[in-house]
Motif scaffolding. Structure first.
Motif, PDB file in Angstrom:
ATOM      1  N   TRP A 115      54.297  70.010  -8.489  1.00 46.41           N
ATOM      2  CA  TRP A 115      55.538  70.804  -8.227  1.00 46.41           C
ATOM      3  C   TRP A 115      56.377  70.722  -6.665  1.00 46.41           C
ATOM      4  N   PRO A 116      56.900  69.497  -6.432  1.00 45.44           N
ATOM      5  CA  PRO A 116      57.613  69.612  -5.830  1.00 45.44           C
ATOM      6  C   PRO A 116      58.276  70.097  -4.343  1.00 45.44           C
ATOM      7  N   ASP A 117      58.127  71.242  -5.074  1.00 44.57           N
ATOM      8  CA  ASP A 117      58.846  72.861  -4.448  1.00 44.57           C
ATOM      9  C   ASP A 117      57.424  73.344  -3.312  1.00 44.57           C
ATOM     10  N   THR A 137      46.778  72.312  -2.344  1.00 48.16           N
ATOM     11  CA  THR A 137      46.742  71.777  -3.651  1.00 48.16           C
ATOM     12  C   THR A 137      46.947  73.641  -4.070  1.00 48.16           C
ATOM     13  N   VAL A 138      47.399  73.656  -5.481  1.00 42.09           N
ATOM     14  CA  VAL A 138      47.760  74.751  -5.878  1.00 42.09           C
ATOM     15  C   VAL A 138      46.559  74.623  -7.019  1.00 42.09           C
ATOM     16  N   VAL A 139      45.872  75.862  -8.104  1.00 41.77           N
ATOM     17  CA  VAL A 139      44.706  75.801  -9.050  1.00 41.77           C
ATOM     18  C   VAL A 139      45.784  76.942  -9.821  1.00 41.77           C
ATOM     19  N   ILE A 140      46.155  77.185 -10.714  1.00 37.25           N
ATOM     20  CA  ILE A 140      46.880  77.945 -11.596  1.00 37.25           C
ATOM     21  C   ILE A 140      45.623  78.419 -13.004  1.00 37.25           C
ATOM     22  N   TYR A 141      44.767  79.703 -12.818  1.00 36.91           N
ATOM     23  CA  TYR A 141      43.840  79.924 -13.973  1.00 36.91           C
ATOM     24  C   TYR A 141      44.582  80.405 -15.107  1.00 36.91           C
TER      25      TYR A 141
END
Ligand SMILES: [Zn+2]
Ligand SMILES: [Zn+2]
Length: 155
Positions: A115-117, A137-141
């Motif tokens: 997710w370069p943005d 860091t993003v975590v998507i559930y």
């Protein structure tokens, strides 16, 4: 990526690992190296328990406690990332290029995505005031397509 490129990358990461250990004053022991190599070779974000099971074929006497402690040490030197999940057990991976995670709450699979943005995004001022940022860091559930398609239809 072809096999020779993969080999080259693995080799580079093992060299980097040795350098990082030296910098942190950590002895490059056979056990530590095998733990790190296993984590690199199997990029499916294992739990410490899973990693321990895999290591037993090469290191029959290694204890789960050693695996836990080594992962914590690697985490402190920035070699390993811990991914917190909604399960009680954390998942681990060797640090490489920045990426984020998708976690399926049904099959518990952890997938990487880019997710370069987000990587170039400016954080809010209150975060800047808070202190120094190391990683974002993003975590998507959610529920992956595979699990969704297995779900019986209601009605
Ligand atoms: Zn799933
Ligand atoms: Zn990952």
């Amino acid at each position: 990526m072809d096999i020779s490129q993969q080999k080259k990358q693995l080799h580079q990461m093992m060299e980097q690992y040795v350098l990082t250990c030296r910098k942190a004053g950590l002895k490059v022991t056979h056990q530590r190296t095998e733990i790190y190599r296993n984590l690199l070779m199997l990029p499916d974000h294992p739990t410490a328990e899973n990693l321990h099971k895999r290591l037993l074929s090469d290191l029959p006497s290694i204890s789960l406690d050693t695996v836990y402690r080594t992962l914590a040490t690697f985490e402190q030197c920035g070699l390993v990332t811990r991914i917190q999940t909604t399960e009680s057990q954390a998942r681990f991976e060797a640090v490489y290029a920045p990426h984020h995670h998708l976690i399926c709450s049904r099959c518990k699979k952890v997938m990487d995505f880019k997710w370069p943005d987000i990587d170039t995004y400016q954080v809010p001022d209150e975060v800047k005031k808070w202190g120094r940022i190391n990683t974002i860091t993003v975590v998507i559930y959610g529920i992956c397509n595979n699990c969704e398609s297995l779900e019986p239809l209601i009605n």
